[in-house]
Design a protein around this motif. Sequence first.
Motif: not given
Length: 486
Positions: A84, A87, A254, A290, A299, A302
Motif C-alpha cells: 500500500h 494508502g 508504505n 500522511r 500509520i 494501519w
Amino acid sequence: MQTTLRDITQFNFDNRYARLPPAFYRKLQPTPLASPYLVSVSDEAAELLDLDPAEMRSERFLNILAGNQLPPGAEPLAMLYAGHQFGTFVPQLGDGRALLLGEVVNARGERWSMQLKGAGETPFSRTADGRAVLRSTIREYLCSEAMHALGIPTTRALGIAGADEPVYRETPETAAVLLRLAPSHVRFGSFEVFYARREPAYLTQLANHVIEGHFPSLAGLPDAHEKFLHEVIVRTARLIAQWQAVGFCHGVMNTDNMSILGLTLDYGPFGFMEAFDPGHICNHSDTQGRYAYENQPYIGLWNCSRLAQALTPLIDAEVCNAALARYEGAYLDQYNVLMRGKLGLAQALDGDDVLIGDVLTLLAAHGTDFTIFFRALGDGTAAARDLMLDRDAFDAWAARYTARLAAEPGNDAERRARMNRVNPKYVLRNHLAQVAIDKATRHKDFSEIDRLLSILRRPFDEQPEHHAYAAPPPAWAKDIAVSCSS
Ligand code: AMP
Ligand code: MG
C-alpha cells in the motif's frame, strides 16, 4: 572468543529465501557498474559477517559492492512484493533496483541477508532505471548505522561503491550501490502480494519461512501463525515508539517499506525532528502529510491491519482483530517508558503522561530543537530554560518537573548520567548529511562520511571536539528538500 576473520571467498552462504518457490522472486545478475570507486565501508557492519576489514578495502571487494563480481555461493535475486503506497494498494512492486545476494551465516550462527541496492534493472523496475544515486545511498548508509548506535532496530549498511555513470533524477546525478544487511528483507508487502493473488499456499510458505528463520520459538506450535502476527504487531508498535522518542520521521511508511522483523527499513526522505512540530512532514513529496511525525503511530497500526488482512487466509479474522487490539497498549507502554527515561524518571508515577505531554506542548509552542532540549535537560532545568522563549511558561512546567524529580531515588549526577544514556547529543541532521553529500558528489571527497559515521557511532558521548555537529541547523538547511527521489 576470537573469531577468525574471513575474506569474501569464505562466506558461509545458506540461501533459504532462494529455496522458496520461483513465484517468490526472479533470479538475475546485477548490472555491472563501470570503473567503480570505494566511497565508504563500515567496519562495525563488517563484524556481522566476520569480514576482514582489510579485505573490505580491496579491489575484489569493491567489485562485489559494485555488482561486478559475485562472492562464491551468492544466488542473486529480486524479491517479489506488493504494497500500500500512500494508502493505495499496488498489486505488484518488488525489488526494482535491489538484489538479494544470499544469506551469510556468521561464526555466531547469525543469518545476515546481503542485498545490493542500486544494482540495475530487474523485472520489477517498471519504468525506473534500477539505479540509486550517490546522495541517497550516503543518507541510507549513515542513517542505518546511526539508528543502530541509537539502539533502534534497523537494517545495517556495509558499504557504498560509486561510479561516474550518470543517473537522472531532478538533475543529473551519479550512480552508487549500497550493500545492505538484515536478518531478513521480507516486508509486509511480501505477504500482501500473495493475499491479493489468492495464493494461500504461498502465504503459508512465506509465514513458515519467516517463523522458522526468525521466530524459531514459535515454529511447530499449533497457533504459530497467530503468535507470529502478534509478535510482528508488538515489534512494530515498539519500533515506532522508539522513532517518536528520538524524533525520527521515516517519510514513506508504505507497507512495502515495513519490515516483518520490526526493523527500520528503506531510508529515503527520512529526517530527525529539529524545531519540534508534531505535524512535521519530512518528505517533500508527502503533500497530504500522511506520514507526518504525529501520524506515525497510527500509520503503524494501519499498516499492521494490512498485514493482518493479508494473513486472514491463515488466521481467523477475529483472532487478527484481537492481535491488532494489542498494538496501542504495546506502543503506549514503550513510548511512556522511553519518554519517562528522557525526563530521567526511573519509576512510573501517576501524572507522568501529563508532564510528558505538557513539555512537548511547550517545545511545539517554542519551536525548540527536540534533541538539544532533552540533552540540555540532563544538565538541569536552567540549561533547558535558556532554550525557551517564554520563560514563565517553562518555569511553571519546570517547577512541576522538579517536584516530580524529588520522588526519584538517586542524586542529580546519577540522573544526569541516566539521561545522557538515552538522550542523544548527536543525530543525523539533514544538513550534516548534506555537507557529506556535497563533498562526495562535487569533489569525490568521502572524508566527511567517515567522520560523521564515527561521531554517530557514539551518539550519547559528549565528544566535545565535535560540538559543532550537535548544533541546530544553519539557515541554509531550510533549502534542503528531501523527497521520494532517490
Ligand atoms: P521506495 O518508495 O523507494 O520504497 O520504492 C518503491 C518501489 O519502487 C520499490 O518497488 C522499488 O524497488 C521501486 N524503485 C524505486 N526506485 C527505483 C529505481 N530507481 N529503479 C527501479 N525501481 C525503483
Ligand atoms: Mg521501498
